[in-house]
Design a protein around this motif. Sequence first.
Motif, mmCIF file in Angstrom:
data_model
loop_
_atom_site.group_PDB
_atom_site.id
_atom_site.type_symbol
_atom_site.label_atom_id
_atom_site.label_comp_id
_atom_site.label_asym_id
_atom_site.label_seq_id
_atom_site.Cartn_x
_atom_site.Cartn_y
_atom_site.Cartn_z
ATOM 1 N N GLN A 390 9.492 33.966 81.787
ATOM 2 C CA GLN A 390 10.135 32.825 82.385
ATOM 3 C C GLN A 390 11.566 33.635 82.856
ATOM 4 N N LEU A 391 12.039 33.581 84.043
ATOM 5 C CA LEU A 391 13.140 34.199 84.623
ATOM 6 C C LEU A 391 14.012 32.949 84.972
ATOM 7 N N GLY A 392 15.278 32.670 84.600
ATOM 8 C CA GLY A 392 16.006 31.628 84.970
ATOM 9 C C GLY A 392 17.416 32.022 85.641
ATOM 10 N N LEU A 393 17.993 31.419 86.458
ATOM 11 C CA LEU A 393 19.350 31.585 87.067
ATOM 12 C C LEU A 393 20.196 30.262 87.340
ATOM 13 N N ASN A 394 21.337 30.059 86.899
ATOM 14 C CA ASN A 394 21.980 29.042 86.783
ATOM 15 C C ASN A 394 23.432 29.327 87.789
ATOM 16 N N PHE A 395 23.851 28.812 88.687
ATOM 17 C CA PHE A 395 24.946 28.856 89.161
ATOM 18 C C PHE A 395 25.969 27.641 89.038
ATOM 19 N N ASN A 396 27.120 28.146 88.523
ATOM 20 C CA ASN A 396 28.130 26.908 88.194
ATOM 21 C C ASN A 396 29.460 26.969 89.048
ATOM 22 N N SER A 397 29.963 26.049 89.526
ATOM 23 C CA SER A 397 31.342 25.811 90.130
ATOM 24 C C SER A 397 32.011 24.680 89.593
ATOM 25 N N THR A 398 33.136 24.942 89.119
ATOM 26 C CA THR A 398 33.908 23.705 88.441
ATOM 27 C C THR A 398 35.186 23.830 88.733
ATOM 28 N N SER A 399 35.842 22.622 89.055
ATOM 29 C CA SER A 399 37.276 22.625 89.414
ATOM 30 C C SER A 399 37.893 21.447 88.959
ATOM 31 N N TYR A 400 39.196 21.492 88.543
ATOM 32 C CA TYR A 400 40.008 20.500 88.079
ATOM 33 C C TYR A 400 41.072 20.387 89.118
ATOM 34 N N SER A 401 41.624 19.029 89.184
ATOM 35 C CA SER A 401 42.765 18.831 90.432
ATOM 36 C C SER A 401 43.674 17.756 89.739
ATOM 37 N N PHE A 402 44.967 17.983 89.343
ATOM 38 C CA PHE A 402 45.830 17.143 88.402
ATOM 39 C C PHE A 402 46.977 16.881 89.334
ATOM 40 N N ARG A 403 47.168 15.493 88.925
ATOM 41 C CA ARG A 403 48.447 14.826 89.598
ATOM 42 C C ARG A 403 49.526 14.206 88.511
ATOM 43 N N ASP A 404 50.636 13.980 88.516
ATOM 44 C CA ASP A 404 51.450 13.692 87.523
ATOM 45 C C ASP A 404 52.243 12.545 88.417
ATOM 46 N N TYR A 405 52.144 11.169 87.961
ATOM 47 C CA TYR A 405 52.818 9.971 88.974
ATOM 48 C C TYR A 405 54.034 9.519 88.260
ATOM 49 N N PHE A 406 54.365 10.336 86.989
ATOM 50 C CA PHE A 406 55.483 9.981 86.213
ATOM 51 C C PHE A 406 56.652 10.789 86.445
#
Length: 684
Positions: A390-406
């Motif tokens: 069994q051959l498997g392949l996973n592709f992952n893309s992750t991002s964070y976007s941060f905002r400071d309202y103080f």
Amino acid sequence: MNRITLLLLLSVCVLSAQKKEQDTLTEVILESKALDRNPLVIPIDQINIRDLERHTPSSLIPVLNETPGIHIFSGALNTNRLTIRGIGSRTPYGTNKIQAYFNGIPITGGTGETTFNNFNPESFESIEIIKGPKATPYGTNLGGALLMNTKQPESGKIQLNEHFTLGSFGLLKNSLSAGYGNDSFYFNLISDKMLSDGYRENSRYDRDALLLDMGFTWNENNSIQFLFSQINYKAEIASSINYSDFIQNPKKAANNWMAAQGYEDDKSTLLGVSYTHTFSEKLKNTTAVFYSYSDHYEPRPFNILDEFTGGYGFRSVFSGGIPGKLKNKFNIGTELYTDTYNWNTIENLYEENNRQGSLEGALLSDNREYRSRWNTFADFSLCFNKFVMQLGLNFNSTSYSFRDYFNQGETNKNAKREFDAIWAPSLNLQYHFTPQHQLFVNFSYGFSYPSLEETLTPDGVINPEIGPETGMNYELGTENFFFDRKLKVSATVYYMDVENLLVADRVGEDQYIGRNAGETSHKGLEFQLKYITEIFPGGILQPYVNATFNRHEFVDFVSADNDFSGNKLTGVPENIINGGIDFRHQIGFYATASYRHIGSIPMNDENTIFNKAYNLINLKAGYKTSLFPDFDIEFTSGINNLFDKKYAASVLINAIGFGGAEPRYYYPGLPVNYFGGIKLHYVF
């Protein structure tokens, strides 16, 4: 990257072979751990209903802890850290570096954090544990994956169940369920209430849970499932204590948490709809859409945390086979999860509140983070004679976007972090010498993204340097059955090297700086033995034992001016042994005794302080009979920690004593405690 390329090339060159279906065993024969719904061809660890019923119904922790390679640090019912083969041991609080699913729906948050112990154990039919990053369809996290599956009602009958439990330290649990199923429709509704005064000061727990699982099949090609889960709990927080208090007064709460009367109030909702369409014998698709919401309020000595998270996504998987002479199977799918995390911190004026506990003051921060995780995956199994590849392949893309309202600074207004995409291959090989004896091999690459605390500096600025942990996993195992499948013996050896180790350096009472600080190696041997026999007519005896022996260590780890290379990995038991005996008789009587040994645990990176090894013994017995046709009654009772062993159920690694105070490493475990209950089961 060279190792990934080598793995892909090796995969192409390997001869492939036929996977024989895993045999399933009845109640009186050991169960195989491979389920049809799981796409992996190699064995995985599965917890079944019988395993769940062996322990107290108040927590999933005892049964999960019986799985080789698993150790859960449990500071309280609401404070748990699940580690798999040492992965996750350095996380200060909570569980990350695994991916969890509830009936195929992701329940892991945007930063990889998973809450699992607030679910009612009586809701589950099985729990599957995939250790290491070989779970290509489930995120290839370094720790692995946790797959939780709900009970299904008996076909053609309406069932009502009531289970009432009382126990030490004010434990009260009541679970009421109703279910019905036929060839085209089923539903399962479970309501659960749990209360505990707690063993320690400031540790009361109150939880309400409601679960609805239902499905409809309108023809042989189309079916739909619906899942709704609502869990509300309020849990007081005793926190960790120092060694002196641990020895002399383990009931004590930390002074500052007691003065603030700290607690957490949490409301969480999970809603999912899954649709399955069968195109042909060789192709089907299952697509799920889901929504989750969590509202969390936590007064702490240093501030008050007020947060809520809304998340949604979908998961779609095509599975089937390609027509041809060689037997084969494939799974191709994608999963998208996105959430918005809103959190404020508020000044806590508990010291000015006349000993009445926490009191809100001025606003300290106001933040929002948008998080997105996208997985695309594929695996292909090719069979020939006694072999399967069994051959498997996973592709992952992750991002964070941060905002400071103080804060008004431009740096904090709109910071974004997009991590480099990761390709994670996996290769599983299996060889059946006979239907009862098999050998399997895994090579897999995995990753774990940093948590929220690790992605932000104490000033609330996105850390542009920090990246995910990555690691290569090598695994060799065997599974064997003897004596007409009454004896099962399995063993696995593994090695994983983790690079770009994520370290959360504590710089304040609630302030951490995350960084990639080195490399660790995870080496271990896992062993399981189960045997079942009829010792006399109607009397079934099942002894079992499993053991984990490991050496997890820092390969390259330099912090400030300290070189910890070669030291044992912090927060990992040296060895773990579980064993027990189950006895059941056809008249309805059953009894079980379980044993657990936890080896010493290094509590700081210097390896100068260790939590001592300890042993626990738990007992449970019950009797089930029919009062009249279709109406059963069952009585249960149990004792946990039979010999009243004093031990730390959890430790806070690298604890720091602020203001000259003694470091608070220890979360005391429960002393000897008792529980008893009654079950009613009616079918009509």
